[in-house]
Design a protein around this motif. Structure first.
Motif, PDB file in Angstrom:
ATOM      1  N   SER A 598       0.850  -1.196   0.000  1.00 54.87           N
ATOM      2  CA  SER A 598       0.000   0.000   0.000  1.00 54.87           C
ATOM      3  C   SER A 598       0.878   1.237   0.000  1.00 54.87           C
ATOM      4  CB  SER A 598      -0.923  -0.014   1.224  1.00 54.87           C
ATOM      5  OG  SER A 598      -0.164   0.127   2.389  1.00 54.87           O
ATOM      6  N   ARG A 599       0.344   2.326  -0.577  1.00 56.27           N
ATOM      7  CA  ARG A 599       1.079   3.579  -0.609  1.00 56.27           C
ATOM      8  C   ARG A 599       0.243   4.695  -0.021  1.00 56.27           C
ATOM      9  NH1 ARG A 599       4.578   5.875  -4.344  1.00 56.27           N
ATOM     10  NH2 ARG A 599       3.835   7.748  -3.343  1.00 56.27           N
ATOM     11  N   ASN A 600       0.839   5.450   0.854  1.00 54.49           N
ATOM     12  CA  ASN A 600       0.146   6.635   1.355  1.00 54.49           C
ATOM     13  C   ASN A 600       0.995   7.831   0.953  1.00 54.49           C
ATOM     14  OD1 ASN A 600      -1.042   8.664   2.692  1.00 54.49           O
ATOM     15  ND2 ASN A 600      -0.662   7.884   4.747  1.00 54.49           N
ATOM     16  N   ASP A 601       0.474   8.653   0.054  1.00 59.81           N
ATOM     17  CA  ASP A 601       1.273   9.725  -0.523  1.00 59.81           C
ATOM     18  C   ASP A 601       1.536  10.880   0.430  1.00 59.81           C
ATOM     19  OD1 ASP A 601      -0.137   9.337  -3.814  1.00 59.81           O
ATOM     20  OD2 ASP A 601       1.678   8.525  -2.944  1.00 59.81           O
ATOM     21  N   TYR A 625       9.595   4.060   6.467  1.00 59.22           N
ATOM     22  CA  TYR A 625       9.345   5.123   7.441  1.00 59.22           C
ATOM     23  C   TYR A 625      10.356   5.026   8.594  1.00 59.22           C
ATOM     24  CZ  TYR A 625       7.033   8.160  10.752  1.00 59.22           C
ATOM     25  OH  TYR A 625       6.773   9.177  11.622  1.00 59.22           O
ATOM     26  N   SER A 671       0.985   3.613   5.583  1.00 59.45           N
ATOM     27  CA  SER A 671       1.817   3.006   4.550  1.00 59.45           C
ATOM     28  C   SER A 671       2.491   1.723   5.028  1.00 59.45           C
ATOM     29  CB  SER A 671       2.897   3.985   4.100  1.00 59.45           C
ATOM     30  OG  SER A 671       2.311   5.103   3.528  1.00 59.45           O
ATOM     31  N   TYR A 673       5.705  -0.880   3.688  1.00 57.37           N
ATOM     32  CA  TYR A 673       6.845  -0.878   2.790  1.00 57.37           C
ATOM     33  C   TYR A 673       7.415  -2.288   2.688  1.00 57.37           C
ATOM     34  CZ  TYR A 673       6.446   3.998   4.102  1.00 57.37           C
ATOM     35  OH  TYR A 673       5.970   5.247   4.363  1.00 57.37           O
ATOM     36  N   ASP A 724       5.817  -1.280   8.485  1.00 61.68           N
ATOM     37  CA  ASP A 724       5.423   0.129   8.408  1.00 61.68           C
ATOM     38  C   ASP A 724       6.468   1.113   8.921  1.00 61.68           C
ATOM     39  OD1 ASP A 724       3.142   0.147  11.288  1.00 61.68           O
ATOM     40  OD2 ASP A 724       5.195  -0.555  11.029  1.00 61.68           O
TER      41      ASP A 724
END
Length: 748
Positions: A598-601, A625, A671, A673, A724
């Motif tokens: 998932s990507r959180n911009d 992160y 997010s 990663y 995360d």
């Protein structure tokens, strides 16, 4: 020099103006009528008496600059009457002394169109775009409409570069020189104006890297006598052999430009003495033209034959390097350049480049396609490469103007260039809308877009974009993406972001449904096992887990029915499932089909306080992160995020320091990663199971794949997980290290 100082002519200025005017009259001949000359004189007198001021940056006389530019445009490029008059009257129009309507009445549509193009481009500059981008170069070409506008701009910049040698304003000189290097020299190159391109590059180097320029210049001067002697020694035998073969030609030695020598020194990482090909020999063959009708194709064939004949004679005399053969006879360059380049081993075992071409080819090489054109209304919007590749056939077909107009219509049919409020230039497919623009800026901007402003006027987000528009986005926190938006946007980037937003909405709904289901199970004191739930979902006929939870959220599936079926499946599975034997690590592989990144911009701030920029995480170091990171601006304008300790970081900082931007994590968000761990240890029975158990029990960690090889009782392999932040990663690494048999765990 105060920018409000009116122009004042010294005796020296007046004499130079007379000389320049005489040059123009001689070069243009009958192309400039007595009426034109009288008209220009009247307008110049009006300018001298009117509100025409000295150049505010460099303190140069604008009228003198106009005449100097006109001489370059005529003698170096081949512009005719309309182009010259447009250059001389442009400052009058810009300062308001003369109106465009007066120009149209007095000088005709051709001159008015060129001046209009120059004014439009002046307006583009006022938007303060980032002009070192390919997008700006393309917008410039598409905006010009008449190609003479671009040629005049190149001539004007070359003239300015010649005139500012002694001006004291170093910062302004640097800015003008940088523009010449990354905007005007590439434009000259695209048009085949190699002589102008070379001078622009040399002058840029002179002002930007003064020491390097004069070091090379002094060394060239010091070696000139020996270089000239060697050239004479080299061409003597060639001259004799070519004459014996009956060829009519002339030869000249051409020293490479200072800029190209400096580029070679940097590329090859060597000093001046390490550059062996400081000069090239050019053989220019005189070809007798066949005069019959329809004989142009025959003339070109004959020219090629003569060039290959010369090639054969030279390579019989001197050993050629086949790796350095450049055949632009068979397939000319897209800008019309034709020539045959060979590198041969000359006397004293020195490699020498020889260029073979005819007089017609040399004319095009020196003056670009202007050598073919007569510039009487030929128009084009210029994506250039494809267009220029077809210029020759259009001209040879004899219907140049008609085909040129068709090219103008065809070019940039599939793309538009628009500005952000800050002056950044962005390219979109033709037909793109305000909504495409919003999603290009940022997913969050797109998701909340309710409309926009185009050139200051409010408009719907369905409004299509036009080249040169300045676009601002209007948003509302109540707005959410709709499925029909997929039919409004044109760019694949916007479509992908809308689909992602719709999917995220579905995920939120699914999460709510799952939590509700877990509460109901807990109330009945039933513990949910993930594997049994997956089995149930498949038995109920769902291919996607999300579809199952969507129906739960929409209350299309009864929760009591799900609980009943779950108990049936659990009882059935527990009766059938026997304990499995512990497994060795040898060649163990696992791939999770459900794992998605998932990507959180919104988790990064790029440079100071800038949010809303698109970025991607670099594949070379996989930042997550919590890592110390920096941003790197890629060639297409996107930003890649690297860890500070990325193996590529030193090279990026050394070679592209100007493209490094600061980046920091701004908020944790949701997010996940993907990172890979390298694990080494003893191949004990059950070790893989022990490792995977630890990972599966960790909260907010998803295992994506394991790939392990085992040899002679030792194993090594990679485990990829979604995680995360760095603190959770460090905790996981510590726990894996405690597994019996594990010797080392490290992040790849």
């Amino acid at each position: 020099m105060d920018m409000n100082d009116k122009i004042v002519f010294t005796d020296k200025d007046k004499e130079e103006l007379r000389q320049l005017g005489k040059q123009l009259e001689e070069a243009l001949g009958n192309d400039l009528s007595d009426q034109d000359k009288a008209l220009v004189r009247d307008w110049l007198i009006k300018a001298e008496k009117g509100e025409l001021y000295m150049d505010g940056i460099f303190g140069l006389n604008p009228m003198l600059l106009s005449f100097q530019t006109a001489v370059i445009a005529v003698t170096e490029i081949g512009l005719k009457r309309d182009g010259v008059i447009a250059i001389l009257l442009y400052n009058n129009v810009l300062s308001g002394i003369t109106t465009p309507e007066d120009v149209r009445k007095e000088c005709g549509e051709g001159v008015a169109a060129i001046i209009n193009g120059l004014v439009r481009i002046q307006d583009l500059y006022k938007k303060n775009p980032v002009i070192e981008t390919e997008n700006f170069r393309n917008l410039l070409l598409s905006f010009a409409e008449d190609m003479r506008v671009i040629l005049i701009m190149i001539a004007d910049r070359l003239n300015l570069m010649r005139q500012i040698r002694d001006v004291p304003d170093g910062e302004a000189k640097r800015r003008v020189s940088e523009e010449a290097s990354y905007l005007y020299a590439p434009l000259a190159h695209k048009l085949g104006l190699y002589k102008l391109k070379s001078e622009l590059e040399d002058l840029s180097l002179k002002y930007l890297e003064h020491d390097a320029y004069y070091m090379i210049k002094e060394k060239l001067n010091a070696t000139k006598r020996s270089r000239d002697a060697y050239i004479e020694k080299f061409i003597g035998p060639i001259d004799k052999k070519l004459k014996e073969a009956g060829l009519h030609f002339h030869m000249k030695g051409r020293t490479k430009s200072i800029h190209s020598i400096w580029q070679k020194m940097k590329k090859q990482k060597c000093g001046f003495e390490g550059i062996y090909d400081l000069f090239a020999i050019r053989i220019i063959i005189e070809s007798e033209e066949t005069k019959e009708r329809g004989s142009e194709g025959a003339n070109i064939q004959r020219e090629k034959m003569l060039c290959w004949q010369a090639f054969s004679i030279i390579t019989d005399m001197y050993q050629p390097n086949p790796k350095r053969l450049r055949d632009w006879l068979s397939v000319p360059k897209s800008n019309g350049y034709e020539s045959l380049h060979i590198t041969v081993l000359g006397p004293e075992n020195k490699w020498v480049e020889v260029q073979i071409r005819t007089e017609r080819m040399d004319e095009i090489a020196e003056h670009g396609l202007a050598a073919h054109w007569r510039y009487k209304g030929i128009k084009s919007a210029g994506g250039m490469d494809e267009w220029l590749a077809n210029i020759r056939s259009a001209l040879e077909a004899g219907n140049g103007l008609e085909v040129m107009d068709q090219f103008k219509r065809d070019l940039y049919e599939d793309e538009v260039f628009v500005f952000t409020p800050k002056g950044d230039l962005i390219k979109f497919p033709k037909g793109s809308t305000i909504l495409d623009f919003a999603y290009h800026i940022h997913s969050k901007i797109g998701n909340t877009c309710v409309g926009g402003k185009v050139n200051g006027k409010n408009t719907s987000f369905r409004q299509q974009l036009q080249s040169g528009d300045t676009v601002e986005i209007l948003t509302s926190s109540n707005q959410t993406p709709k499925r029909e938006w997929l039919n409004i946007v044109k760019s694949s980037r916007a479509k992908a972001k809308i689909r992602l937003a719709l999917k995220e909405t579905q995920v939120r709904e699914g999460r709510y449904a799952k939590e509700m289901l877990e509460r109901r199970f807990k109330n009945k004191k039933i513990e949910i096992e993930e594997s049994i739930m997956m089995h149930l979902i498949k038995k109920l006929g769902f291919k996607e887990v999300s579809d199952f939870y969507k129906q739960v959220f929409e209350e299309k599936l009864d929760v009591n029915y799900i609980i009943e079926r779950y108990l049936e499946v659990r009882d059935h599975d527990q009766n059938l499932n026997a304990p499995k034997q512990a497994q060795s690590a040898q060649e163990f592989e696992f791939e999770s089909p459900e794992a998605q990144i998932s990507r959180n911009d919104d988790v990064l701030v790029i440079d100071q306080n800038l949010k809303g920029l698109d970025f991607t995480l670099a594949q070379c170091c996989h930042p997550i992160y919590g890592d110390d990171v920096f941003g790197f601006v890629t060639v297409n304008g996107g930003i890649k995020i690297h860890r500070n300790d990325c193996p590529n970081a030193p090279e990026l900082r050394k070679r592209f320091g100007y493209r490094i931007v600061k980046a920091r994590w701004s908020g944790k968000g949701t997010s996940m990663y993907a990172i890979t761990l390298r694990v080494i240890g003893n191949d004990d029975i059950g070790i893989v199971s022990n490792i995977t158990n630890i990972i599966s029990k960790e909260e907010r960690i998803v295992m994506r794949s394991i790939n392990i090889d085992s040899h002679d009782g030792l194993f090594s392999g990679n485990i990829t997980v979604q995680i995360d932040d760095t603190s959770r990663l460090e905790s996981l690494i510590k726990k894996i290290r405690t597994v019996k048999g594990v010797k080392a765990v490290s992040r790849v």
